[in-house]
Design an enzyme around this catalytic site. Structure first.
Site, PDB file in Angstrom:
ATOM      1  N   ASN A  13       0.874  -1.176   0.000  1.00 48.25           N
ATOM      2  CA  ASN A  13       0.000   0.000   0.000  1.00 48.25           C
ATOM      3  C   ASN A  13       0.907   1.221   0.000  1.00 48.25           C
ATOM      4  OD1 ASN A  13      -2.073   1.874   0.338  1.00 48.25           O
ATOM      5  ND2 ASN A  13      -2.130   1.607   2.549  1.00 48.25           N
ATOM      6  N   LYS A  15       0.314   4.349  -0.365  1.00 46.01           N
ATOM      7  CA  LYS A  15      -0.219   5.598   0.201  1.00 46.01           C
ATOM      8  C   LYS A  15       0.070   6.763  -0.766  1.00 46.01           C
ATOM      9  CE  LYS A  15       0.157   3.538   4.721  1.00 46.01           C
ATOM     10  NZ  LYS A  15       0.328   3.711   6.175  1.00 46.01           N
ATOM     11  N   HIS A  98      -9.204   1.704   4.966  1.00 50.73           N
ATOM     12  CA  HIS A  98      -7.953   1.881   5.696  1.00 50.73           C
ATOM     13  C   HIS A  98      -8.162   2.892   6.829  1.00 50.73           C
ATOM     14  CE1 HIS A  98      -3.774   2.886   6.574  1.00 50.73           C
ATOM     15  NE2 HIS A  98      -3.441   1.766   5.953  1.00 50.73           N
ATOM     16  N   GLU A 100      -6.469   5.270   7.838  1.00 49.27           N
ATOM     17  CA  GLU A 100      -6.185   6.657   7.468  1.00 49.27           C
ATOM     18  C   GLU A 100      -7.374   7.269   6.750  1.00 49.27           C
ATOM     19  OE1 GLU A 100      -1.426   5.714   7.191  1.00 49.27           O
ATOM     20  OE2 GLU A 100      -2.572   5.948   5.343  1.00 49.27           O
ATOM     21  N   GLU A 170      -5.361  -4.386  10.774  1.00 50.16           N
ATOM     22  CA  GLU A 170      -4.365  -3.342  10.952  1.00 50.16           C
ATOM     23  C   GLU A 170      -4.650  -2.592  12.248  1.00 50.16           C
ATOM     24  OE1 GLU A 170      -2.425  -2.042   6.916  1.00 50.16           O
ATOM     25  OE2 GLU A 170      -4.135  -0.815   7.424  1.00 50.16           O
ATOM     26  N   GLY A 176       2.193   2.990  10.705  1.00 48.07           N
ATOM     27  CA  GLY A 176       3.046   4.152  10.497  1.00 48.07           C
ATOM     28  C   GLY A 176       3.739   4.636  11.743  1.00 48.07           C
ATOM     29  N   SER A 216       2.781  -2.271  10.350  1.00 46.87           N
ATOM     30  CA  SER A 216       4.237  -2.152  10.332  1.00 46.87           C
ATOM     31  C   SER A 216       4.954  -3.481  10.138  1.00 46.87           C
ATOM     32  CB  SER A 216       4.744  -1.452  11.608  1.00 46.87           C
ATOM     33  OG  SER A 216       4.245  -0.124  11.685  1.00 46.87           O
TER      34      SER A 216
END
Length: 255
Positions: A13, A15, A98, A100, A170, A176, A216
């Site tokens: 991914n 991003k 996701h 985010e 996740e 991140g 991660s």
């Protein structure tokens, strides 16, 4: 992993990283490193990179995905992209929900479900993200939340469509941040996801479902994480931007 029952899938991914030129260069570097993979290899790239990525991955075992999709087929949704647009661009996979997107752009469990359904109806394979915050984990809500998010995301998904769904656990506290769940925590979280699918679709469907871990995962910890029964691959962030690191993770998933 348990390859007797389900596919291992490593998906990058990217991003908001890489220009089209940079995307082409990175995929060209990756191709020979992952060509013998015994797992599915996917790169989910920014919308602007899709044409370049599809061309760069042509005639290889690398599949291209997108990082989001809208739930409507068309309309007055400035800045959004429909499932059919992705299909006609050569995309096969799409990340949905996701953290985010949920945190920064207001996506909800309901819109995640609608995006999942739209992707499936168009023939895409959604990688649906679920995960708890640190506060929710510390309060003891991890199992409840993961089961709720999973069942919400899969509402109205037909049993025959489920084979095209991947779920990525996740934990929000490990995305991140450089903090990774322990292998046991990852296995436990993925197990909660699988249990939710078993409750909704039955044990056999749950056994066949690919559940990735995505907080991660990197070249250093991939082998330990992927050795766990319920960890069927990874949704890889930063490590997918480095060809050698990504190839190491693919190699770990190929064993």
């Amino acid at each position: 992993m348990n390859k007797a029952y389900r596919k291992a899938v490593i998906a990058g991914n990217w991003k908001m990283n890489k220009t089209p030129r940079e995307a082409s260069a990175l995929i060209s570097e990756m191709r020979p490193l992952v060509q013998n993979a015994d797992c599915d290899v996917v790169l989910c790239v920014p919308f602007i990179d899709i044409p370049a990525a599809v061309e760069a991955a042509k005639d290889s075992n690398i599949k291209i995905g997108a990082e989001n999709v809208h739930f409507k087929a068309s309309g007055a949704y400035t800045g959004e992209v429909s499932a059919q647009m992705l299909v006609e661009s050569g995309v096969e996979y799409v990340v949905v929900g996701h953290s985010e997107r949920r945190t920064y752009f207001g996506e909800t469990d309901q819109t995640v479900n609608l995006r999942t359904l739209a992707a499936l109806e168009a023939g895409l394979k959604p990688i649906v993200c679920v995960g708890e915050t640190l506060e929710q984990r510390e309060l003891g809500y991890t199992e409840t939340l993961l089961k709720y998010q999973t069942k919400m995301a899969l509402t109205n998904v037909k049993p025959e469509q489920l084979k095209n769904v991947i779920i990525a656990y996740e934990p929000v506290w490990a995305i991140g941040t450089g903090v990774t769940a322990t292998a046991d925590q990852a296995d436990e979280g993925n197990g909660f996801v699988r249990a939710a699918v078993a409750e909704a679709f039955g044990e056999e469907a749950a056994k066949a479902l690919t559940v990735q871990y995505g907080g991660s995962m990197n070249a250093g910890n991939a082998a330990e994480l992927l050795a766990k029964e319920n960890v069927d691959g990874g949704l890889i962030g930063g490590a997918s931007l480095k060809a050698a690191d990504f190839a190491t993770i693919v190699e770990a998933a190929s064993k």
